[in-house]
Structures are given as structure tokens and as C-alpha cells.
Design a protein around this motif. Structure first.
Motif, mmCIF file in Angstrom:
data_model
loop_
_atom_site.group_PDB
_atom_site.id
_atom_site.type_symbol
_atom_site.label_atom_id
_atom_site.label_comp_id
_atom_site.label_asym_id
_atom_site.label_seq_id
_atom_site.Cartn_x
_atom_site.Cartn_y
_atom_site.Cartn_z
ATOM 1 N N SER A 59 0.816 -1.221 0.000
ATOM 2 C CA SER A 59 0.000 0.000 0.000
ATOM 3 C C SER A 59 0.845 1.265 0.000
ATOM 4 O O SER A 59 0.411 2.291 -0.499
ATOM 5 C CB SER A 59 -0.936 -0.017 1.213
ATOM 6 N N GLY A 60 2.049 1.186 0.565
ATOM 7 C CA GLY A 60 2.904 2.371 0.586
ATOM 8 C C GLY A 60 3.899 2.384 -0.555
ATOM 9 O O GLY A 60 4.884 3.135 -0.516
ATOM 10 N N GLY A 61 3.651 1.574 -1.583
ATOM 11 C CA GLY A 61 4.563 1.507 -2.726
ATOM 12 C C GLY A 61 3.795 1.314 -4.007
ATOM 13 O O GLY A 61 2.958 2.140 -4.352
ATOM 14 N N CYS A 62 4.016 0.164 -4.674
ATOM 15 C CA CYS A 62 3.453 -0.051 -6.000
ATOM 16 C C CYS A 62 1.973 -0.438 -5.970
ATOM 17 O O CYS A 62 1.361 -0.577 -7.016
ATOM 18 C CB CYS A 62 4.253 -1.120 -6.727
#
Ligand SMILES: [Zn+2]
Lengths: 94, 195
Positions: A59-62
Motif C-alpha cells: 500500500s505504501g509503494g506499488c
């Protein structure tokens, strides 16, 4: 815990959202007689000690859905693949 | 009895053009801030107005999309997903151009009003960014042209290295003010310029 995202490289666990056991299988039947399998599929989870395959969302990246294989006792990470690739290795539908 | 043909009335759609307004217009005040020994460690600037579009390839069309985008210097934004930015274009112009260039192979959406791109450059740029992201910023790992999706101060950030000591950070406009406050604070010990 560091997770090797196949898209982003190694990232800290804070960037991921955990969904839980990746090994549960959706019952094939919608018939009321299969209620018990559905109950198991929706609610019942094991809490294994040792190697465990788990759905994670980066969720905090791709923002891809992944499956991480890790040791619940030592937090050793054995690997991390996309859900699509995980489905292929488990013989499921991609 | 044969049915009468259904006639759809043409619907009049008025094209409403809203000019892009930077959410940092009153926040990113120009000047020299923080430690004042010597040259500033980093320089901030807001890339505004900028045309920004997201491109997401349809299933199995990743390669075709990458090829069609080659001339636009697309910025990687996830598997088979890209950001395209362009300067000096009219409202919606980049979006419409991409939409026709990628017809049938990718979905395009205009983000020009939705995102803000903050440029940060200077000798201390890596020191400032490293306070917020776990991404390895060494040029061997993260060369110019490379992008990453990460989080800084709990804000989702799309980061692209645009030069040896220059990065561009794209955030949703609603987060841009608090993000600006956070990142400029991280730069205070090095001294910073806002252009
Ligand atoms: Zn990722």
C-alpha cells in the motif's frame, strides 16, 4: 522486517498492509450444503508456528497484491511474489 | 408492428476549463531559509503549472504501452503504470494526446489538478530525502531517470531522479501543504532556498 517486493525492491514492513493466510481456498459450490466449508473459508484461520504464506498489499509503494512467505517465529523472509505468480506455482488460476 | 427506431438526442456538453491553481501558491514562499552558513544545501521549487497524466496498461498490453510512450520519457509508477509530465501544454492537451496515442492499449487519466510536483536539488538532496524514505538513493542503485513509489512522513510519494543531485517528488495536492512543511523542516539544518 524487510520485504523484497518484486516491483519495488526491498522495503520495510511499514509500507505493507497484511491481509492474512494465502493458502485458504474459496469453496467451489454455492449450495447451502457447503455452508461449513464457507464458514471455514470466511472465518477460521490457523495460527501456525513456522513457515507461512501471507497476502500483503504494498500500500505504501506499488499498490500490488503480493504473497510473502515468512517464518512466523523468526521473521525470516523466504520470498515474495506477485499473487499472479503465486497462483501459477500453486496450480491455481492466475 | 415494427418498433420505431430509438433516437438518442445529442447531449450538449459544455467544455468547462478550469485553470490549474497550485495548492502551494501561498505556502512555497521564495527566499533563503534555515542554516545560513555558506551556500544552501538544497533548493526547492514547485513545478507549476505542469500537465500530469497517469497511464495504466490494459491486460497484456504492457510492452505496447511502453513502446507507445517511449518519446514521452514516462516515469515508472508501478507494474505497467506510468506518469507522464509535460510543460507548457494547455488544459487537458496532454491527456487528450495520450488518450488517442494509447487508444485500446492503456487507460489514461489527467492528474494535472490532482498532484503537485516539488523539485528538490543541491548537494544535500540525498541527506534530506533519506530522512523520509528507506529507498537506496545512491546513484548506482537509483540513477537519473529512475522512479520509485514510497512514503515520506506517512504521505505517499512518487519520486523520480531527474539529475545527479536533483529529484522530483509528486504528491496528492491535498497532502502537499503538510508535506511541504515537513520536507522544508528536514532541510533546515543544511539551509535551503525556495525558488
Ligand atoms: Zn512494491
Amino acid at each position: 522486517m524487510l520485504i523484497p517486493c518484486p516491483h519495488c525492491g526491498t522495503r520495510p514492513v511499514e509500507e505493507f498492509t497484511f491481509l492474512g493466510d494465502a493458502s485458504v481456498k474459496r469453496p467451489a459450490s454455492n449450495d447451502p450444503s457447503s455452508m461449513e466449508q464457507w464458514y471455514d473459508y470466511v472465518y477460521l484461520r490457523n495460527n501456525p508456528k513456522g513457515r507461512f504464506d501471507e497476502f500483503v498489499h504494498h500500500s505504501g509503494g506499488c499498490r500490488a497484491w503480493l504473497v510473502i512467505s515468512r517464518d512466523t517465529e523468526t521473521h525470516e523472509v523466504f520470498g515474495c511474489v506477485t499473487v499472479r505468480d503465486y497462483g501459477k506455482t500453486k496450480g491455481g488460476k492466475a | 408492428m415494427p418498433k420505431a427506431p430509438v433516437r438518442s438526442k445529442p447531449v450538449a456538453v459544455a467544455e468547462v476549463i478550469l485553470p490549474r491553481v497550485s495548492p502551494l501558491a501561498d505556502v512555497a514562499v521564495q527566499g533563503r531559509f534555515g542554516a545560513d552558513r555558506g551556500a544552501p544545501g538544497v533548493t526547492f521549487s514547485v513545478r507549476h503549472p505542469l500537465s500530469i497524466a497517469t497511464v495504466i496498461a490494459r491486460a497484456g498490453k504492457g510492452k505496447a504501452t511502453a513502446q507507445a510512450l517511449a518519446e514521452y520519457e514516462p516515469r515508472w509508477a508501478g507494474p505497467d503504470q506510468y506518469f507522464v509530465v509535460a510543460q507548457g501544454r494547455g488544459e487537458g492537451a496532454l491527456y487528450r494526446e495520450l488518450k488517442s496515442a494509447l487508444d485500446g492499449i492503456a487507460s489514461v487519466s489527467d492528474q494535472s489538478h490532482g498532484r503537485v510536483i516539488i523539485r528538490i536539488e543541491g548537494p544535500k538532496v540525498r541527506n534530506v530525502l533519506a530522512k523520509g524514505t528507506p529507498v537506496d538513493l545512491h546513484a548506482d542503485e537509483f540513477p537519473a531517470g529512475k522512479s520509485a513509489l514510497t512514503q515520506m512522513a506517512h504521505v505517499g510519494v512518487h519520486m523520480t531522479r531527474v539529475g545527479e543531485d536533483a529529484f522530483e517528488l509528486s504528491v496528492f495536492r491535498g497532502f502537499s501543504e503538510s508535506f511541504w512543511e515537513w520536507i522544508t523542516e528536514q532541510a533546515e539544518e543544511f539551509g535551503y532556498q525556495v525558488r
